[in-house]
Write a protein that holds these residues in place. Structure first.
Motif, PDB file in Angstrom:
ATOM      1  N   ALA A  42      33.224  26.659  -9.940  1.00 23.14           N
ATOM      2  CA  ALA A  42      34.263  27.586  -9.501  1.00 23.14           C
ATOM      3  C   ALA A  42      33.560  28.929  -8.958  1.00 23.14           C
ATOM      4  O   ALA A  42      32.949  29.279  -9.940  1.00 23.14           O
ATOM      5  N   TYR A  43      33.947  29.310  -7.869  1.00 27.99           N
ATOM      6  CA  TYR A  43      33.106  30.497  -7.710  1.00 27.99           C
ATOM      7  C   TYR A  43      34.354  31.583  -7.127  1.00 27.99           C
ATOM      8  O   TYR A  43      35.258  31.353  -6.606  1.00 27.99           O
ATOM      9  N   PHE A  44      33.991  32.977  -7.227  1.00 29.18           N
ATOM     10  CA  PHE A  44      34.978  34.052  -7.135  1.00 29.18           C
ATOM     11  C   PHE A  44      34.418  34.964  -6.180  1.00 29.18           C
ATOM     12  O   PHE A  44      33.132  34.839  -5.570  1.00 29.18           O
ATOM     13  N   ARG A  45      35.418  35.845  -5.731  1.00 28.74           N
ATOM     14  CA  ARG A  45      35.295  37.070  -4.815  1.00 28.74           C
ATOM     15  C   ARG A  45      36.238  38.151  -5.760  1.00 28.74           C
ATOM     16  O   ARG A  45      37.505  37.885  -5.825  1.00 28.74           O
ATOM     17  N   ASP A  46      35.763  39.134  -5.895  1.00 28.03           N
ATOM     18  CA  ASP A  46      36.447  40.447  -6.498  1.00 28.03           C
ATOM     19  C   ASP A  46      37.386  39.692  -7.785  1.00 28.03           C
ATOM     20  O   ASP A  46      38.556  39.856  -7.822  1.00 28.03           O
ATOM     21  N   ASP A  47      36.546  39.087  -8.597  1.00 28.58           N
ATOM     22  CA  ASP A  47      37.421  38.585  -9.933  1.00 28.58           C
ATOM     23  C   ASP A  47      38.452  37.490  -9.560  1.00 28.58           C
ATOM     24  O   ASP A  47      39.261  37.266 -10.533  1.00 28.58           O
ATOM     25  N   LYS A  48      38.504  37.162  -8.334  1.00 28.34           N
ATOM     26  CA  LYS A  48      39.345  35.912  -8.289  1.00 28.34           C
ATOM     27  C   LYS A  48      38.966  34.493  -7.603  1.00 28.34           C
ATOM     28  O   LYS A  48      37.960  34.878  -7.001  1.00 28.34           O
ATOM     29  N   MET A  49      39.233  33.621  -8.288  1.00 27.37           N
ATOM     30  CA  MET A  49      38.692  32.250  -7.800  1.00 27.37           C
ATOM     31  C   MET A  49      39.154  31.893  -6.308  1.00 27.37           C
ATOM     32  O   MET A  49      40.259  31.974  -6.163  1.00 27.37           O
ATOM     33  N   VAL A  50      38.082  31.722  -5.240  1.00 28.94           N
ATOM     34  CA  VAL A  50      38.335  31.607  -4.164  1.00 28.94           C
ATOM     35  C   VAL A  50      37.866  30.141  -3.692  1.00 28.94           C
ATOM     36  O   VAL A  50      38.214  29.727  -2.733  1.00 28.94           O
ATOM     37  N   GLY A  51      37.140  29.166  -4.596  1.00 30.14           N
ATOM     38  CA  GLY A  51      36.721  27.867  -4.188  1.00 30.14           C
ATOM     39  C   GLY A  51      36.074  27.207  -5.168  1.00 30.14           C
ATOM     40  O   GLY A  51      35.776  27.989  -6.341  1.00 30.14           O
ATOM     41  N   THR A  52      35.857  25.975  -5.026  1.00 27.48           N
ATOM     42  CA  THR A  52      35.149  25.087  -5.978  1.00 27.48           C
ATOM     43  C   THR A  52      34.300  24.226  -5.133  1.00 27.48           C
ATOM     44  O   THR A  52      34.227  24.083  -4.120  1.00 27.48           O
ATOM     45  N   SER A  53      33.088  23.918  -5.806  1.00 26.50           N
ATOM     46  CA  SER A  53      32.207  22.790  -5.385  1.00 26.50           C
ATOM     47  C   SER A  53      32.392  21.332  -5.915  1.00 26.50           C
ATOM     48  O   SER A  53      33.384  21.324  -6.642  1.00 26.50           O
ATOM     49  N   THR A  54      31.673  20.629  -5.352  1.00 28.22           N
ATOM     50  CA  THR A  54      31.785  19.179  -5.768  1.00 28.22           C
ATOM     51  C   THR A  54      30.561  19.146  -7.127  1.00 28.22           C
ATOM     52  O   THR A  54      29.795  20.102  -7.235  1.00 28.22           O
ATOM     53  N   ALA A  55      30.712  18.169  -7.736  1.00 25.79           N
ATOM     54  CA  ALA A  55      29.915  17.763  -9.004  1.00 25.79           C
ATOM     55  C   ALA A  55      28.236  17.914  -8.414  1.00 25.79           C
ATOM     56  O   ALA A  55      27.398  18.585  -8.998  1.00 25.79           O
ATOM     57  N   LEU A  56      27.970  17.223  -7.223  1.00 28.14           N
ATOM     58  CA  LEU A  56      26.609  17.085  -6.540  1.00 28.14           C
ATOM     59  C   LEU A  56      26.057  18.365  -6.201  1.00 28.14           C
ATOM     60  O   LEU A  56      25.139  18.694  -6.058  1.00 28.14           O
ATOM     61  N   GLN A  57      27.122  19.375  -5.520  1.00 29.04           N
ATOM     62  CA  GLN A  57      26.813  20.560  -5.157  1.00 29.04           C
ATOM     63  C   GLN A  57      26.202  21.645  -6.269  1.00 29.04           C
ATOM     64  O   GLN A  57      25.357  22.318  -6.002  1.00 29.04           O
TER      65      GLN A  57
END
Length: 164
Positions: A42-57
């Motif tokens: 899970a990745y963030f911008r300004d302390d808000k989650m903006v997206g997720t990757s796959t397990a392979l990523q």
């Protein structure tokens, strides 16, 4: 599948508070019988989650960030239909940045070492030619995966790599 190393909440807060880099944490998915699985980042911008990757990523992320030990396995199909499983064991990464016409350009050179863990055919023998073909395929797939993850996080406005 990707495998994250120990990633403590303090690391997330350090990443999030640093200029030029956003935080990321494991993204968990609830499975049957109250089991959980790390299904990506899970990745963030300004302390808000903006997206997720796959397990392979996760493997792509840890390769770019030079996080060791390795710890992800990928199945590759070779010409002729034989499938092998490659497990990354160690990685090195060199990131160089340049500014051209006012735009930042990033070049990433990754070296991934690993082992062949399994093969789908018992009578399959590993030759220098097969290893070279596999190396070319792994390099091509990794490059595509790196570019896709970087573009995905850029579109979401999150710099988890610290490119700036």
């Amino acid at each position: 599948m990707g495998k994250l190393p120990n990633n403590f909440l303090g690391v997330f807060f350090s990443q999030s508070s640093a200029k030029g880099q956003e935080g990321s944490i494991p993204y968990l998915e609830l499975k049957k019988a109250s089991n959980i699985e790390i299904s990506g980042l899970a990745y963030f911008r300004d302390d808000k989650m903006v997206g997720t990757s796959t397990a392979l990523q996760i493997g792509h992320y840890t390769s770019i960030k030079e996080i060791n030990p390795g710890g992800y396995s990928v199945m590759h199909e070779l010409p002729g239909g034989t499938r092998v499983i490659f497990k990354a064991t160690h990685r090195t990464s060199r990131i160089t940045t340049t500014i051209e016409n006012g735009n930042v350009h990033v070049q990433i050179n990754c070296q991934i070492e690993g082992d062949l863990e399994e093969k789908s055919e018992e009578h399959f023998s590993v030759t220098d030619e097969i290893l070279k073909k596999l190396e070319v395929k792994i390099e091509r797939d990794a490059k595509q995966g790196f570019e896709k993850l970087i573009q995905q996080t850029q579109m979401d406005g999150s710099d988890i790599f610290g490119f700036g």
